[in-house]
Design a protein around this motif. Structure first.
Motif, PDB file in Angstrom:
ATOM      1  N   UNK A   7       0.861  -0.971  -0.152  1.00 50.60           N
ATOM      2  CA  UNK A   7      -0.021  -0.176  -0.247  1.00 50.60           C
ATOM      3  C   UNK A   7       1.063   1.164   0.100  1.00 50.60           C
ATOM      4  N   UNK A   8       0.492   2.476  -0.306  1.00 52.95           N
ATOM      5  CA  UNK A   8       0.994   3.708  -0.346  1.00 52.95           C
ATOM      6  C   UNK A   8       0.608   4.256   0.805  1.00 52.95           C
ATOM      7  N   UNK A  49       0.514  -4.498  10.399  1.00 51.46           N
ATOM      8  CA  UNK A  49       1.930  -3.819  10.863  1.00 51.46           C
ATOM      9  C   UNK A  49       1.576  -2.872  12.028  1.00 51.46           C
ATOM     10  N   UNK A  50       2.564  -2.583  12.772  1.00 56.24           N
ATOM     11  CA  UNK A  50       2.596  -1.871  13.860  1.00 56.24           C
ATOM     12  C   UNK A  50       2.908  -0.648  13.669  1.00 56.24           C
ATOM     13  N   UNK A 120       4.774   0.746   0.772  1.00 58.26           N
ATOM     14  CA  UNK A 120       5.180  -0.003   1.883  1.00 58.26           C
ATOM     15  C   UNK A 120       4.474  -1.388   1.603  1.00 58.26           C
ATOM     16  N   UNK A 121       5.346  -2.556   1.924  1.00 55.26           N
ATOM     17  CA  UNK A 121       4.949  -3.625   1.917  1.00 55.26           C
ATOM     18  C   UNK A 121       4.998  -4.622   3.255  1.00 55.26           C
ATOM     19  N   UNK A 122       3.915  -5.361   3.460  1.00 59.61           N
ATOM     20  CA  UNK A 122       4.036  -6.181   4.704  1.00 59.61           C
ATOM     21  C   UNK A 122       4.379  -7.544   4.285  1.00 59.61           C
ATOM     22  N   UNK A 134       6.699  -8.025   8.692  1.00 66.20           N
ATOM     23  CA  UNK A 134       7.505  -6.930   8.859  1.00 66.20           C
ATOM     24  C   UNK A 134       7.249  -5.705   7.672  1.00 66.20           C
ATOM     25  N   UNK A 135       7.729  -4.836   7.822  1.00 69.06           N
ATOM     26  CA  UNK A 135       7.228  -3.524   6.916  1.00 69.06           C
ATOM     27  C   UNK A 135       8.608  -3.453   6.176  1.00 69.06           C
ATOM     28  N   UNK A 136       8.236  -3.586   4.758  1.00 64.65           N
ATOM     29  CA  UNK A 136       9.328  -3.251   3.705  1.00 64.65           C
ATOM     30  C   UNK A 136       8.970  -1.883   2.942  1.00 64.65           C
TER      31      UNK A 136
END
Length: 192
Positions: A7-8, A49-50, A120-122, A134-136
């Motif tokens: 997502x953006x 994600x957190x 961003x990716x999860x 984790x966030x990418x």
């Protein structure tokens, strides 16, 4: 590693390690995205994600403590910026970084408080038997660039002119006389 969401999100970039890997994250490019919009916070939570949150008072207290410790140890202190609600993202490669006209941006010039849209990716991971998300980061579009300004502290580097200084050009080094030394043999393969 399996991507489960992409997502953006929108916010300000902090602690960008985008032109070189973060020495504390073993070969990863990293950044924090702070001052997230409400929509971005909801998107991050929807991705699984957190979102972390810090108050201005917490940052001020940490900076006061850090400055006192640095003064005590006679070290330079770099205050931490206030990030508000933020997320830390990482990648194994340099993400694509573009401006609003889709022109490439040099990652080395991106400083704290740069405003951006971030893809961003999860992704799922397993580490030492533990599974998680984790966030990418895949792509960054800079909407308001704050350029990194390198400041060089020259304290203690006051030189006096030395009239007797001569640059050694190597002209006085004897030519190779064909005599091998122990140092030469250390760099030669004994089978040659």
């Amino acid at each position: 590693m399996s991507v489960v969401a992409s997502e953006v999100i929108t916010g300000k970039i902090y602690w960008p390690f985008l032109s070189k890997t973060n020495p504390m994250k073993q070969g990863k490019y990293t950044l924090d995205v702070g001052h997230l919009t409400k929509k971005s916070m909801a998107t991050i939570k929807k991705m699984g994600l957190t979102v972390k949150t810090e108050t201005q008072a917490e940052v001020d207290a940490k900076n006061k403590e850090g400055a006192a410790k640095a003064k005590e140890e006679d070290k330079k202190f770099y205050p931490k910026p206030y990030r508000g609600s933020f997320i830390s993202l990482k990648s194994g490669y340099v993400p694509a970084i573009l401006d609003t006209h889709k022109n490439p941006v040099d990652p080395a010039i991106i400083a704290n408080d740069t405003e951006a849209h971030i893809r961003a990716t999860a992704y799922e991971y397993t580490w030492k038997g533990t599974k998680g998300l984790s966030g990418g980061v895949n792509m960054i579009q800079i909407t308001k660039l704050v350029e990194f300004q390198h400041t060089l502290d020259t304290t203690g580097f006051d030189f006096e002119e030395d009239d007797d200084f001569e640059l050694d050009t190597g002209d006085d080094i004897p030519a190779d006389d064909g005599v091998a030394t122990q140092a030469d043999s250390e760099f030669n393969d004994p089978d040659d």
